[in-house]
Design a protein around this motif. Structure first.
Motif, PDB file in Angstrom:
ATOM      1  N   THR A   1      -3.507  -4.585  -4.252  1.00  0.00           N
ATOM      2  CA  THR A   1      -2.790  -4.331  -2.869  1.00  0.00           C
ATOM      3  C   THR A   1      -3.072  -5.308  -1.808  1.00  0.00           C
ATOM      4  O   THR A   1      -1.940  -5.809  -1.311  1.00  0.00           O
ATOM      5  CB  THR A   1      -3.546  -3.204  -2.381  1.00  0.00           C
TER       6      THR A   1
ATOM      7  N   ASN B   1      -8.159  -0.884   6.235  1.00  0.00           N
ATOM      8  CA  ASN B   1      -8.726   0.370   5.589  1.00  0.00           C
ATOM      9  C   ASN B   1      -8.848   1.311   6.392  1.00  0.00           C
ATOM     10  O   ASN B   1      -9.377   1.345   7.560  1.00  0.00           O
ATOM     11  CB  ASN B   1     -10.064  -0.127   4.744  1.00  0.00           C
TER      12      ASN B   1
ATOM     13  N   GLY C   1       0.830  -1.118  -0.107  1.00  0.00           N
ATOM     14  CA  GLY C   1      -0.028   0.136  -0.049  1.00  0.00           C
ATOM     15  C   GLY C   1       0.879   1.182  -0.269  1.00  0.00           C
ATOM     16  O   GLY C   1       2.121   1.183  -0.349  1.00  0.00           O
TER      17      GLY C   1
ATOM     18  N   SER D   1      -5.092   0.448   2.840  1.00  0.00           N
ATOM     19  CA  SER D   1      -5.769   1.207   1.928  1.00  0.00           C
ATOM     20  C   SER D   1      -6.309   2.551   2.252  1.00  0.00           C
ATOM     21  O   SER D   1      -6.819   2.601   3.639  1.00  0.00           O
ATOM     22  CB  SER D   1      -6.800   0.431   1.193  1.00  0.00           C
TER      23      SER D   1
ATOM     24  N   ASN E   1      -3.033   1.941  -0.461  1.00  0.00           N
ATOM     25  CA  ASN E   1      -3.784   2.122  -1.822  1.00  0.00           C
ATOM     26  C   ASN E   1      -4.518   3.328  -2.088  1.00  0.00           C
ATOM     27  O   ASN E   1      -4.907   3.832  -0.928  1.00  0.00           O
ATOM     28  CB  ASN E   1      -4.529   1.009  -2.060  1.00  0.00           C
TER      29      ASN E   1
ATOM     30  N   SER F   1      -8.284  -6.863  -5.689  1.00  0.00           N
ATOM     31  CA  SER F   1      -7.306  -5.940  -5.328  1.00  0.00           C
ATOM     32  C   SER F   1      -5.959  -6.411  -5.516  1.00  0.00           C
ATOM     33  O   SER F   1      -5.428  -7.443  -5.121  1.00  0.00           O
ATOM     34  CB  SER F   1      -7.516  -5.636  -3.798  1.00  0.00           C
TER      35      SER F   1
END
Ligand code: MN
Length: 250
Positions: free
Chosen positions: A107, A162, A91, A125, A93, A105
């Motif tokens: 990533t 995330n 990442g 991400s 991302n 993905s």
């Protein structure tokens, strides 16, 4: 000193990659092996139909004209074979990798490839579609990577992380959610007069589900989902075993 391999799917010149690599310098020796060009949505793709070229751009910085999985494979079997990293971090991302998008993905795949080699992996991400400021996410990434280096992960497990934009408000362990979306297909005509289709941004929503990755980031919390390459649907395995119509011999 811990050794950290960094990769991504947005390419070697991504600001998300450099923010991540710089932040990780504070907790270990960082080597970057990343795609020469953007490889978003390349999933866990391995390049078999052509040779790969590696360019050494710095003492511990390489580009590969392939996918994130190519990068990690070459790093672990060739470039860093004599001194393997303790962890692979992918990442940060540009944009989220939530729900079903995890399966597209690159990533996430960069981290997954680490688990294939028996190493822990983390994919990061940034959850935004504009104003990409990686400052807070990179600091969080260094903190979490340090913790994972200290405690380890179950064998074969990676973390899909995330991070909402802005200051960190908290983090939550989640499961992969379910996306409700359809790709927007852009149609046009190219400069040579030939028609084309281009898969565009999706208008996406998600299935209401309190424990999901989507629910966490909707509350502006960091979502941390453990993933593995084993895609077996264990609930379905039980259901199919009990299905009387499906009596298999063997
Ligand atoms: Mn990407």
């Amino acid at each position: 000193m811990k050794r950290i391999l960094v990769t991504n799917d947005d390419g070697i010149y991504s600001d998300g990659l450099s923010a991540l690599a710089s932040a990780l310098e504070s907790i270990g020796e960082v080597t970057v092996v990343a795609p020469a060009t953007e490889q978003s949505a390349s999933a866990h793709s391995l390049t078999l139909t052509r040779p790969l070229r590696v360019r050494r751009l710095g003492e511990r910085q390489y580009s590969v004209d392939g996918t994130p999985t190519d990068c990690v494979t070459l790093a672990l079997t060739k470039l860093l074979a004599d001194s393997l990293p303790n962890i692979v971090v992918s990442g940060i991302n540009y944009g989220p990798n939530l729900g079903d998008d995890v399966t597209y993905s690159g990533t996430v795949a960069g981290a997954l490839e680490a688990s294939v080699f028996g190493l822990p992996g983390i994919a990061f991400s940034l959850v935004t579609r504009n104003k990409f400021d990686f400052t807070h996410a990179a600091a969080f990434a260094a903190e979490l990577t340090g913790k994972v280096l200290a405690t380890g992960l179950p064998e074969g497990t990676i973390l899909n992380v995330n991070v909402p934009a802005g200051p960190i408000r908290g983090a939550r362990l989640t499961h992969q959610g379910i996306k409700i979306a359809r790709s927007e297909i852009i149609e046009g005509v190219d400069p040579r007069g030939r028609p084309y289709f281009w898969i565009g941004e999706q208008q996406s929503s998600w299935k209401e589900d309190e424990g999901s990755d989507y629910a966490a980031v909707a509350l502006e919390l960091v979502s941390i989902t453990p993933l593995r390459t084993d895609m077996t649907d264990y609930r379905a395995l039980e259901f199919l075993r009990n299905a009387s119509e499906l009596q298999l011999n063997g």
